[in-house]
Design an enzyme around this catalytic site. Structure first.
Site, mmCIF file in Angstrom:
data_model
loop_
_atom_site.group_PDB
_atom_site.id
_atom_site.type_symbol
_atom_site.label_atom_id
_atom_site.label_comp_id
_atom_site.label_asym_id
_atom_site.label_seq_id
_atom_site.Cartn_x
_atom_site.Cartn_y
_atom_site.Cartn_z
ATOM 1 N N LYS A 67 2.035 -0.392 -4.992
ATOM 2 C CA LYS A 67 2.053 -1.843 -4.885
ATOM 3 C C LYS A 67 1.273 -2.341 -3.677
ATOM 4 O O LYS A 67 1.285 -1.715 -2.619
ATOM 5 C CB LYS A 67 3.479 -2.380 -4.851
ATOM 6 N N ASN A 120 0.839 -1.204 0.000
ATOM 7 C CA ASN A 120 0.000 0.000 0.000
ATOM 8 C C ASN A 120 0.870 1.248 0.000
ATOM 9 O O ASN A 120 0.643 2.167 0.789
ATOM 10 C CB ASN A 120 -0.943 0.033 1.202
ATOM 11 N N HIS A 121 1.857 1.241 -0.843
ATOM 12 C CA HIS A 121 2.713 2.410 -0.949
ATOM 13 C C HIS A 121 3.437 2.433 -2.295
ATOM 14 O O HIS A 121 3.472 1.427 -3.014
ATOM 15 C CB HIS A 121 3.726 2.481 0.198
ATOM 16 N N ALA A 122 3.989 3.584 -2.591
ATOM 17 C CA ALA A 122 4.907 3.736 -3.725
ATOM 18 C C ALA A 122 6.193 4.331 -3.160
ATOM 19 O O ALA A 122 6.196 4.887 -2.057
ATOM 20 C CB ALA A 122 4.302 4.654 -4.781
#
Ligand code: TYD
Length: 137
Positions: free
Chosen positions: A100, A52-54
């Site tokens: 992602k 849950n991040h880039a």
């Protein structure tokens, strides 16, 4: 070829023999960066969504060295794709600035993550609307 530019599955050399399997991952050869950091994720329940991040600066290769998981990637321009990680001699390459999500972990999943950078919390974008804003700029 993936719909998301740069995201792709990698296949690593195998040198197994009658004694068992051996898979080789060399930085700058089998993966397109110098490995600065490794971490691994295991013991995540099936319904957990991780990631849950880039990342502004980091590139990653994710390998399920045991078990299975899935990775959903989004480019913030409307393209997304889901990859299954289930073979220890394959991995997914994730360039900078893709969103992602890792999920659907099998009970025996050990997800090995290779990163091109040392950890720096400041380069993580954990808010999806902020990610969309940065992509749109
Ligand atoms: P987090 O990024 O939430 O894990 P994931 O994206 O894999 O679900 O990281 C969990 C915690 O671990 C968070 O407090 C940051 C810390 N962490 C480090 O200190 N160094 C690292 O290299 C990583 C990946 C995480």
């Amino acid at each position: 070829m993936s719909v998301l530019s740069g995201v792709r599955m990698l296949e690593f050399p195998q040198r197994g023999d009658e004694r068992g399997h051996l898979v080789i991952v060399e930085g700058n050869k089998d993966i397109p960066f110098d490995i600065k950091r490794i971490f691994y994720i295991y013991g995540s329940e099936k319904d957990v969504i991780r990631g849950n991040h880039a990342n502004r600066n980091s590139e990653f290769v994710l390998i399920n060295v045991a078990g299975k998981s899935k990775v959903k990637v989004k480019d913030g321009k409307g393209n997304e794709a889901v990859f299954s990680l289930e073979r220890p001699h394959t991995g997914i390459y994730l360039p900078k600035m893709v969103w992602k999500e890792m999920y659907d972990f099998s009970e025996d999943s050990v997800l090995l993550c290779l990163a091109s950078t040392y950890y720096d919390a400041k380069e993580y974008i954990r808010d999806y609307s902020e990610f969309l804003k940065i992509i749109g700029e």
